[in-house]
Write an enzyme that holds these catalytic residues in place. Structure first.
Site, PDB file in Angstrom:
ATOM      1  N   SER A 120     -11.880  -1.005   0.887  1.00 57.81           N
ATOM      2  CA  SER A 120     -10.591  -1.166   1.568  1.00 57.81           C
ATOM      3  C   SER A 120     -10.817  -1.569   3.017  1.00 57.81           C
ATOM      4  O   SER A 120     -10.117  -2.438   3.554  1.00 57.81           O
ATOM      5  CB  SER A 120      -9.804   0.149   1.532  1.00 57.81           C
ATOM      6  OG  SER A 120      -9.295   0.425   0.264  1.00 57.81           O
ATOM      7  N   ASP A 153       0.835  -1.206   0.000  1.00 58.27           N
ATOM      8  CA  ASP A 153       0.000   0.000   0.000  1.00 58.27           C
ATOM      9  C   ASP A 153       0.871   1.258   0.000  1.00 58.27           C
ATOM     10  O   ASP A 153       2.040   1.207  -0.369  1.00 58.27           O
ATOM     11  CB  ASP A 153      -0.941  -0.023   1.208  1.00 58.27           C
ATOM     12  CG  ASP A 153      -2.303   0.589   0.908  1.00 58.27           C
ATOM     13  OD1 ASP A 153      -2.336   1.773   0.525  1.00 58.27           O
ATOM     14  OD2 ASP A 153      -3.321  -0.099   1.063  1.00 58.27           O
ATOM     15  N   HIS A 178      -3.707   6.068   3.692  1.00 62.05           N
ATOM     16  CA  HIS A 178      -4.528   4.897   3.376  1.00 62.05           C
ATOM     17  C   HIS A 178      -3.925   3.617   3.948  1.00 62.05           C
ATOM     18  O   HIS A 178      -4.617   2.822   4.599  1.00 62.05           O
ATOM     19  CB  HIS A 178      -4.680   4.774   1.861  1.00 62.05           C
ATOM     20  CG  HIS A 178      -5.559   3.647   1.424  1.00 62.05           C
ATOM     21  ND1 HIS A 178      -5.057   2.404   1.075  1.00 62.05           N
ATOM     22  CD2 HIS A 178      -6.901   3.557   1.271  1.00 62.05           C
ATOM     23  CE1 HIS A 178      -6.051   1.615   0.724  1.00 62.05           C
ATOM     24  NE2 HIS A 178      -7.188   2.282   0.835  1.00 62.05           N
TER      25      HIS A 178
END
Length: 563
Positions: free
Chosen positions: A494, A105, A171
């Protein structure tokens, strides 16, 4: 230029290629490429693009060619999934001990208490920062820097301000906190697998030329498929060295590929998922309500179907992918808002053509693959540059009288303007890649407050009818900790994938660490999850929205007991 520099340089283009394919030496070897092994069937090569594009005949095309780009799937969940029940159940008390959860990520905030033990030590056992060239390259790789637990703990004791793996947009930290965050009593927070080891790959962003080639905005969040696959290989090798089971959590997605799971990344994940002690979890994507998918069947009476595409103002470019199921054969015609048209483009085995619209200032590149290298199905790629705002019509002709159904996809949200969409779009078949791959555990998203599906959650099935998603998990304002250590939320699949990864870690702890199912893999876990899923009497299962129902970890153990 050495390989480490070449891999990072925009002067070199990344090609994903089948290991058993050997391009003709006369055309290939003079380029002086670097290569990295990924699996027995796939490698990635880095080739100087100046020389490649100087000899276009030798340029690889198709899905085993230029690497696809993926983006992030984001826009009181432990109770809803009954993960907390399993954590606290006296006979089980599963919290992920002995299991690794790996993430690929944007980065991770190492200093954050949610990724540290109660005495301040890191919970990370491995970090590969693909953007950092100051340290030692991990064994078996050619770029980036790898760091272990001892180095990270040393930095934390020193109070170092700037740490490797720095999260650029938050994120990665939010996803990792949901799946594996430590208990923070002052923030009233607990992750799904708070005692699992954490491994992380910070991805480097896609190169400017790759973005230009795929008509992706230069300022978008985009990661190349090749870097993702290499990140997964790093996690797998790390788990092998540690001798521990591994959950891979992928909160990324793309509309590139045929939505069958047969992209290079999808095939690699299928290979990983069948290993004992491995499970791959992926987000279903956030494309269900975005207008980015069209499905049609060409009427026999007319022999063609018009697909209307609204292009918003200020759109600089985008790609449209058309896939037809074999043995169907399709031909396209493109009509601009002014009425100017590109007449029927005849398909060939493999071809590219460029067209300039006189009145539109628009350039259109068309690539035909009569028999795509993996599926054997027809693929047509329409790449628009500087498209005029308005209604474009893509007329699809069907050749012959066999298969007449076809699918079309626009890029995922983040790669295209919200004002560009199909006028008569279809919300089905919107699960993003690589979540369509065989063996991958695919999580749709729902709102735990109302028990209703989250409106943007990707919907199944795959283009070939495989059931996806597997189950649904909360995706609306899921509690997490941000990269600054503050209580926050995350909305999108997610979050659903992160919860699913944590639940799978608890299952692996029960199955492999505690030796109740020592051969457990991704497919075994999928069977457990669908048996234990919570199902409403109002629906027939499986279905395209919910899969086999809601994630219910306590229900899984009830099913194991035969209840």
């Amino acid at each position: 230029m050495d390989c480490r520099e070449a891999i990072l340089s925009d002067e070199y283009i990344d090609f994903v290629w089948k290991m058993d394919v050997r391009p003709p030496e006369a055309e290939w070897l003079p380029y002086g490429y670097c290569g990295q092994y990924i699996s027995p069937n796939i490698s990635v090569y880095y080739v100087r693009r100046e020389e490649v594009f100087g000899n276009r005949i030798s340029l690889p095309v198709g899905d085993y060619g230029v690497t696809y780009c993926h983006t992030q799937m984001d826009t009181e969940s432990l109770e809803a999934t009954r993960i907390l029940t399993i954590q606290n159940q006296p006979a089980l008390q599963l919290k992920g001990s002995g299991v690794i959860i790996g993430f690929v990520d944007s980065g991770i905030a190492l200093q954050n208490p949610v990724f540290r033990t109660s005495d301040g030590r890191t919970r990370l056992i491995g970090l590969w920062d693909q953007t950092d060239q100051s340290g030692t390259v991990p064994d078996g790789f050619l770029y980036g820097s790898g760091y272990g637990r001892e180095e990270i703990d040393s930095w934390l004791r020193e109070g170092r301000e700037y740490l490797p793996g720095r999260d650029e947009n938050g994120h990665g930290s939010k996803v990792a906190a949901i799946a594996a965050g430590s208990e923070l009593t002052n923030e009233n927070f607990l992750g799904a697998a708070p005692e699992a080891d954490i491994a992380f790959v910070k991805l480097k962003e896609a190169k400017p030329f790759i973005r230009k080639l795929e008509r992706i905005p230069q300022d978008s969040i985009a990661y190349e498929e090749a870097d993702i696959m290499l990140g997964i290989r790093y996690l797998d090798l790390l788990a092998q060295r540690e001798g521990k089971p591994l959950i891979i959590c992928l909160a990324l997605g793309s509309n590139s590929g045929g939505h069958t799971g047969e992209t290079p990344l999808g095939l690699y994940l299928t290979y990983i998922s069948r290993k004992s002690g491995r499970a791959v979890v992926a987000a279903a994507g956030n494309e269900g309500n975005r207008g980015h998918h069209f499905y049609g069947t060409v009427p026999s009476e007319t022999g063609y179907m018009d697909v209307e595409l609204r292009v918003g103002p200020g759109e600089t470019g985008f790609q449209v992918n058309l896939w037809g199921n074999a043995p169907g054969l399709f031909v396209t015609e493109v009509i601009a808002p002014s009425g100017e048209r590109i007449s029927r483009i005849t398909p060939q085995v493999l071809s590219r053509e460029r067209y300039d619209f006189v009145f539109e200032n628009t350039m259109l590149d068309v690539q035909y693959e009569l028999s795509e290298v993996i599926s054997g199905d027809e693929r047509i790629l329409l790449a628009f540059q500087n498209p005029t705002a308005g209604i474009w019509t893509i007329r699809i002709y069907s050749v012959g009288n066999l298969e007449k159904g076809f699918h079309m996809w626009l890029p995922v949200t983040g790669f295209i303007s919200s004002e560009t969409y199909f006028i008569r779009s279809d919300p089905d078949t919107t699960v993003t890649e690589p979540a369509n791959a065989e063996g991958v555990l695919t999580f749709a998203g729902y709102d735990a407050r109302t028990n209703s599906i989250w409106y943007d959650s990707g919907r199944g099935y795959t283009r070939t009818g495989k059931v996806v998603p597997d189950v649904a998990a909360p995706a609306m304002e899921v509690s997490t900790i941000d990269m600054r250590g503050r209580n926050s939320t995350l909305t999108g699949t997610s979050a659903a994938a992160a919860l699913g990864a944590g639940a799978c870690a608890l299952l692996l702890e029960w199955g492999i660490v505690q030796q109740n199912a020592p051969a457990m893999d991704s497919v075994t876990i999928q069977r457990y999850l669908i048996r234990g899923a919570s199902r409403s009497e109002n629906y027939t299962y499986p279905n395209k929205t919910w899969g086999y129902g809601l994630l219910d970890l306590y229900g899984v153990f009830q099913a194991i007991r035969g209840i």
